[in-house]
Design an enzyme around this catalytic site. Structure first.
Site, PDB file in Angstrom:
ATOM      1  N   SER A 224      17.920  -8.599   3.407  1.00  0.00           N
ATOM      2  CA  SER A 224      16.841  -9.407   2.841  1.00  0.00           C
ATOM      3  C   SER A 224      16.224 -10.371   3.857  1.00  0.00           C
ATOM      4  O   SER A 224      16.921 -10.984   4.665  1.00  0.00           O
ATOM      5  CB  SER A 224      17.375 -10.213   1.656  1.00  0.00           C
ATOM      6  OG  SER A 224      16.403 -11.143   1.239  1.00  0.00           O
ATOM      7  N   THR A 271      17.284  -9.937  -6.821  1.00  0.00           N
ATOM      8  CA  THR A 271      16.630  -8.693  -6.420  1.00  0.00           C
ATOM      9  C   THR A 271      17.426  -7.496  -6.943  1.00  0.00           C
ATOM     10  O   THR A 271      18.360  -7.661  -7.747  1.00  0.00           O
ATOM     11  CB  THR A 271      16.416  -8.680  -4.878  1.00  0.00           C
ATOM     12  OG1 THR A 271      15.667  -7.518  -4.539  1.00  0.00           O
ATOM     13  CG2 THR A 271      17.727  -8.696  -4.103  1.00  0.00           C
ATOM     14  N   LYS A 275      17.399  -7.641 -11.455  1.00  0.00           N
ATOM     15  CA  LYS A 275      16.244  -8.404 -11.947  1.00  0.00           C
ATOM     16  C   LYS A 275      16.147  -8.426 -13.482  1.00  0.00           C
ATOM     17  O   LYS A 275      15.655  -9.384 -14.055  1.00  0.00           O
ATOM     18  CB  LYS A 275      14.952  -7.838 -11.357  1.00  0.00           C
ATOM     19  CG  LYS A 275      14.689  -8.289  -9.942  1.00  0.00           C
ATOM     20  CD  LYS A 275      13.317  -7.862  -9.496  1.00  0.00           C
ATOM     21  CE  LYS A 275      12.967  -8.485  -8.158  1.00  0.00           C
ATOM     22  NZ  LYS A 275      11.573  -8.284  -7.785  1.00  0.00           N
ATOM     23  N   ASP A 311       7.099 -13.843  -8.675  1.00  0.00           N
ATOM     24  CA  ASP A 311       6.238 -12.787  -8.120  1.00  0.00           C
ATOM     25  C   ASP A 311       4.823 -12.957  -8.676  1.00  0.00           C
ATOM     26  O   ASP A 311       3.832 -12.678  -7.996  1.00  0.00           O
ATOM     27  CB  ASP A 311       6.777 -11.389  -8.489  1.00  0.00           C
ATOM     28  CG  ASP A 311       7.966 -10.987  -7.615  1.00  0.00           C
ATOM     29  OD1 ASP A 311       8.150 -11.597  -6.546  1.00  0.00           O
ATOM     30  OD2 ASP A 311       8.704 -10.067  -8.021  1.00  0.00           O
ATOM     31  N   ALA A 339       6.975  -5.087  -9.804  1.00  0.00           N
ATOM     32  CA  ALA A 339       5.832  -5.642  -9.057  1.00  0.00           C
ATOM     33  C   ALA A 339       4.531  -5.374  -9.815  1.00  0.00           C
ATOM     34  O   ALA A 339       3.668  -6.251  -9.914  1.00  0.00           O
ATOM     35  CB  ALA A 339       5.786  -5.036  -7.661  1.00  0.00           C
ATOM     36  N   THR A 360       5.355   8.369 -13.313  1.00  0.00           N
ATOM     37  CA  THR A 360       5.860   8.685 -14.655  1.00  0.00           C
ATOM     38  C   THR A 360       4.959   7.998 -15.686  1.00  0.00           C
ATOM     39  O   THR A 360       4.979   6.773 -15.818  1.00  0.00           O
ATOM     40  CB  THR A 360       7.310   8.167 -14.802  1.00  0.00           C
ATOM     41  OG1 THR A 360       8.056   8.582 -13.658  1.00  0.00           O
ATOM     42  CG2 THR A 360       7.971   8.677 -16.066  1.00  0.00           C
TER      43      THR A 360
HETATM   44  P1  NAP Z   1      10.450  -0.656  -9.211  1.00  0.00           P
HETATM   45  O1  NAP Z   1      10.578  -1.542 -10.386  1.00  0.00           O
HETATM   46  O2  NAP Z   1      11.570   0.248  -8.837  1.00  0.00           O
HETATM   47  O3  NAP Z   1       9.150   0.262  -9.422  1.00  0.00           O
HETATM   48  C1  NAP Z   1       8.752   1.194  -8.453  1.00  0.00           C
HETATM   49  C2  NAP Z   1       7.503   1.906  -8.898  1.00  0.00           C
HETATM   50  O4  NAP Z   1       7.092   2.767  -7.850  1.00  0.00           O
HETATM   51  C3  NAP Z   1       7.707   2.772 -10.137  1.00  0.00           C
HETATM   52  O5  NAP Z   1       6.534   2.727 -10.900  1.00  0.00           O
HETATM   53  C4  NAP Z   1       7.942   4.148  -9.537  1.00  0.00           C
HETATM   54  O6  NAP Z   1       7.495   5.193 -10.359  1.00  0.00           O
HETATM   55  C5  NAP Z   1       7.056   4.113  -8.329  1.00  0.00           C
HETATM   56  N1  NAP Z   1       7.569   5.004  -7.290  1.00  0.00           N
HETATM   57  C6  NAP Z   1       8.794   4.955  -6.717  1.00  0.00           C
HETATM   58  N2  NAP Z   1       8.899   5.931  -5.798  1.00  0.00           N
HETATM   59  C7  NAP Z   1       7.745   6.614  -5.823  1.00  0.00           C
HETATM   60  C8  NAP Z   1       7.266   7.746  -5.116  1.00  0.00           C
HETATM   61  N3  NAP Z   1       8.016   8.358  -4.202  1.00  0.00           N
HETATM   62  N4  NAP Z   1       6.016   8.173  -5.385  1.00  0.00           N
HETATM   63  C9  NAP Z   1       5.249   7.563  -6.301  1.00  0.00           C
HETATM   64  N5  NAP Z   1       5.655   6.500  -7.017  1.00  0.00           N
HETATM   65  C10 NAP Z   1       6.890   6.021  -6.764  1.00  0.00           C
HETATM   66  O7  NAP Z   1      10.119  -1.495  -7.893  1.00  0.00           O
HETATM   67  P2  NAP Z   1       9.339  -2.878  -7.808  1.00  0.00           P
HETATM   68  O8  NAP Z   1      10.306  -3.989  -7.878  1.00  0.00           O
HETATM   69  O9  NAP Z   1       8.174  -2.854  -8.706  1.00  0.00           O
HETATM   70  O10 NAP Z   1       8.860  -2.822  -6.278  1.00  0.00           O
HETATM   71  C11 NAP Z   1       7.802  -1.960  -5.897  1.00  0.00           C
HETATM   72  C12 NAP Z   1       7.314  -2.380  -4.509  1.00  0.00           C
HETATM   73  O11 NAP Z   1       6.869  -3.720  -4.549  1.00  0.00           O
HETATM   74  C13 NAP Z   1       8.387  -2.313  -3.422  1.00  0.00           C
HETATM   75  O12 NAP Z   1       7.845  -1.780  -2.262  1.00  0.00           O
HETATM   76  C14 NAP Z   1       8.750  -3.766  -3.199  1.00  0.00           C
HETATM   77  O13 NAP Z   1       9.152  -4.021  -1.872  1.00  0.00           O
HETATM   78  C15 NAP Z   1       7.447  -4.449  -3.481  1.00  0.00           C
HETATM   79  N6  NAP Z   1       7.613  -5.859  -3.895  1.00  0.00           N
HETATM   80  C16 NAP Z   1       7.104  -6.788  -3.061  1.00  0.00           C
HETATM   81  C17 NAP Z   1       7.208  -8.109  -3.387  1.00  0.00           C
HETATM   82  C18 NAP Z   1       6.640  -9.131  -2.459  1.00  0.00           C
HETATM   83  O14 NAP Z   1       6.909 -10.322  -2.625  1.00  0.00           O
HETATM   84  N7  NAP Z   1       5.825  -8.744  -1.508  1.00  0.00           N
HETATM   85  C19 NAP Z   1       7.833  -8.499  -4.584  1.00  0.00           C
HETATM   86  C20 NAP Z   1       8.336  -7.501  -5.437  1.00  0.00           C
HETATM   87  C21 NAP Z   1       8.221  -6.181  -5.059  1.00  0.00           C
HETATM   88  P3  NAP Z   1       8.407   5.829 -11.548  1.00  0.00           P
HETATM   89  O15 NAP Z   1       8.158   4.952 -12.745  1.00  0.00           O
HETATM   90  O16 NAP Z   1       7.881   7.193 -11.695  1.00  0.00           O
HETATM   91  O17 NAP Z   1       9.825   5.772 -11.063  1.00  0.00           O
END
Ligand code: NAP
Length: 474
Positions: A224, A271, A275, A311, A339, A360
């Site tokens: 992290s 994280t 979460k 966030d 996110a 999905t």
């Molecule tokens: P999450 O809850 O696991 O959701 C991931 C999403 O991405 C789901 O909708 C998933 O689709 C989709 N996905 C995953 N793999 C994929 C692929 N190979 N092709 C197409 N879609 C895909 O994750 P999250 O917490 O929302 O995080 C998502 C991103 O946001 C990450 O990169 C994370 O680093 C970033 N983030 C950044 C911050 C920041 O402060 N900058 C904060 C939070 C998150 P399905 O529903 O089909 O599985």
């Protein structure tokens, strides 16, 4: 807090010089002789020190560098005439020779891990039959820390003891040594002179005694970037505080919640994978976190744990910095996880027209149920003022792919990635090539961190205090 500075040098002269400086800041000084090429014949120079002194010759098996038992007996016999305390390991062959002597410390070190609470108490009891018991364990995760804390509480009625953790998590046991019940905390004379993993230098330890403790809860958490961001904010703001990785395996959130209260940890970020599941262990979850369906920040107010989601603040501040008002704008959000939901929360409050595209579809539909007005797409189509990637595609460790065709970008658009590593993803590069105004996930990362820092401390660190080290690190 009582502190013992542990001095380990190559020669008596260097050890004396370091100990003289250390005694100004400590109640005791330990001299570690294990690195000296030859055990000194004359220990009288140590008589000049004004605080109680401990003589230690740590074996390699217990984390030191002394090899073999060659001159140990003779050395400790001499040391007993000069030093107030001798530290002998519980497996030492010398116990028969020193049995019953005043000022002995019986120490045990486990460089691999931590036993159960019962195991720690048993070890302390065994050691206490020979001298003041001392035990140090490598803490691998919060379960080890909880066991250590509980053991300290249980053993406290049986007399004085020394108890601490090693490793990154062990820093917490040093900063909070009084809560653990340890008679004193060991420290190094200065940074870089540590004699055990997780030891802090004496100036830092004093500064952090009673300081604001924060951290990040997840599994794994070693990668992290948050410790870098928050620790540099504590430094910049000149607030005594520390932010530590708190590795929390599945099933151990109960231990974590107990530690937050018992060790007065002011707050944590949360994280993957906790979460959502952390909500069951909190006293309250605010409306924002409930609707987003994820807690990324917990604040501890006198033992009352509240979960929130910064966030959302990260997204809001990113828009403000870009000078973009999303009201009545057509926005495409890619993804339907945490996110994406944080984006939907902010955007729906601002009156944006949100379109959601996710791998999905059912998951996107669930988001639409929680945020009325969100339109779920089957495939990429349409023309958008704002596009946000909330999938991990393009992130370090994932395929270097963009979740969208370049044809979807055009000049005048705001295109934001939530990914911060790498700062420039293929998605952003292709958007930039087509004339869009882009923004990396670093902005969201920094702004969500600022919001969390504000919740914990009531103080707002400047953007530069948190962004500098992270930009350098990536
Ligand atoms: P999450 O809850 O696991 O959701 C991931 C999403 O991405 C789901 O909708 C998933 O689709 C989709 N996905 C995953 N793999 C994929 C692929 N190979 N092709 C197409 N879609 C895909 O994750 P999250 O917490 O929302 O995080 C998502 C991103 O946001 C990450 O990169 C994370 O680093 C970033 N983030 C950044 C911050 C920041 O402060 N900058 C904060 C939070 C998150 P399905 O529903 O089909 O599985």
């Amino acid at each position: 807090m009582r502190v013992c500075v542990s001095v380990m040098e190559d020669s008596v002269e260097e050890a004396i010089s370091s100990a003289l400086a250390a005694q100004e800041e400590a109640e005791l000084v330990e001299i570690r002789f294990d690195r000296m090429a030859h055990l000194p014949e004359d220990l009288s120079p140590f008589q000049g020190l004004e605080v109680p002194i401990i003589a230690t010759l740590r074996t390699a098996a217990q984390g030191g560098s002394f090899q073999g038992d060659r001159d140990r007996k003779e050395f400790f016999q001499k040391a007993a005439r000069v030093f107030d305390h001798l530290d002998l390991e519980d497996d030492s062959v010398l116990w028969d020779d020193f049995q019953g002597m005043e000022g002995l410390i019986c120490s045990h070190h486990d460089l691999e891990g931590t036993p159960s609470k019962e195991g720690i108490v048993r070890l302390l009891e065994e050691c206490s039959t020979r001298g003041m018991p001392k035990a140090a364990f490598l803490l691998n995760d919060v379960r080890d820390l909880r066991a250590l804390l509980s053991a300290g509480r249980e053993f406290s009625s049986q007399g004085e003891f020394l108890l601490m953790g090693m490793g990154e998590l062990g820093k917490l046991t040093r900063v909070r040594s009084e809560e653990i019940g340890s008679a004193f905390a060991y420290a190094s004379p200065s940074r870089g002179k540590e004699t055990a993993e997780g030891q802090l230098d004496v100036a830092t330890l004093h500064r952090l005694s009673g300081a604001t403790v924060t951290g990040i809860v997840g599994y794994p958490v070693a990668h992290s970037a948050s410790p870098l961001i928050h620790n540099s904010a504590f430094d910049y703001m000149d607030i005594p505080g520390i932010y530590l990785p708190l590795p929390t395996p599945e099933g151990s959130l109960g231990d974590l919640a107990g530690l937050l209260r018992e060790l007065d940890i002011r707050g944590v970020n949360v994280t993957i994978p906790h979460k959502r599941s952390v909500m069951d262990h909190l006293d309250e979850v605010d409306e924002k976190a409930r609707l987003v369906g994820a807690v990324n920040t917990v604040v501890n107010r006198y033992g009352y744990l509240t979960g929130t989601n910064t966030d959302v603040d990260g997204v809001e501040k990113t828009f403000q910095t870009m000078g973009v008002d999303p009201a009545d704008r057509e926005v495409l959000v890619l993804g339907a996880g945490g996110a994406a939901r944080a984006c939907c929360y902010y955007l729906s409050q601002e009156g944006a027209r949100i379109h959601l595209l996710n791998r999905t579809r059912e998951r996107a539909e669930r988001v639409a149920e929680d945020f009325p007005g969100v339109r779920v797409l089957d495939r990429e189509s349409g023309d958008y003022d704002i596009i946000i990637n909330c999938t991990p595609l393009g992130m370090e460790g994932f395929p270097d792919r963009s979740p969208l065709s370049p044809e979807m970008f055009h000049p005048g658009q705001m295109v934001m990635d939530t990914i911060y590593n790498p700062p420039m993803t293929r998605f952003l590069r292709e958007a930039e090539e087509r004339g869009a105004n882009t923004c990396s996930g670093i902005e969201m990362l920094i702004y969500q961190a600022i919001a969390a820092f504000e919740v914990w401390t009531g103080l707002s660190p400047p953007y530069e205090a948190m962004s500098g080290p992270i930009r350098e690190g990536l």
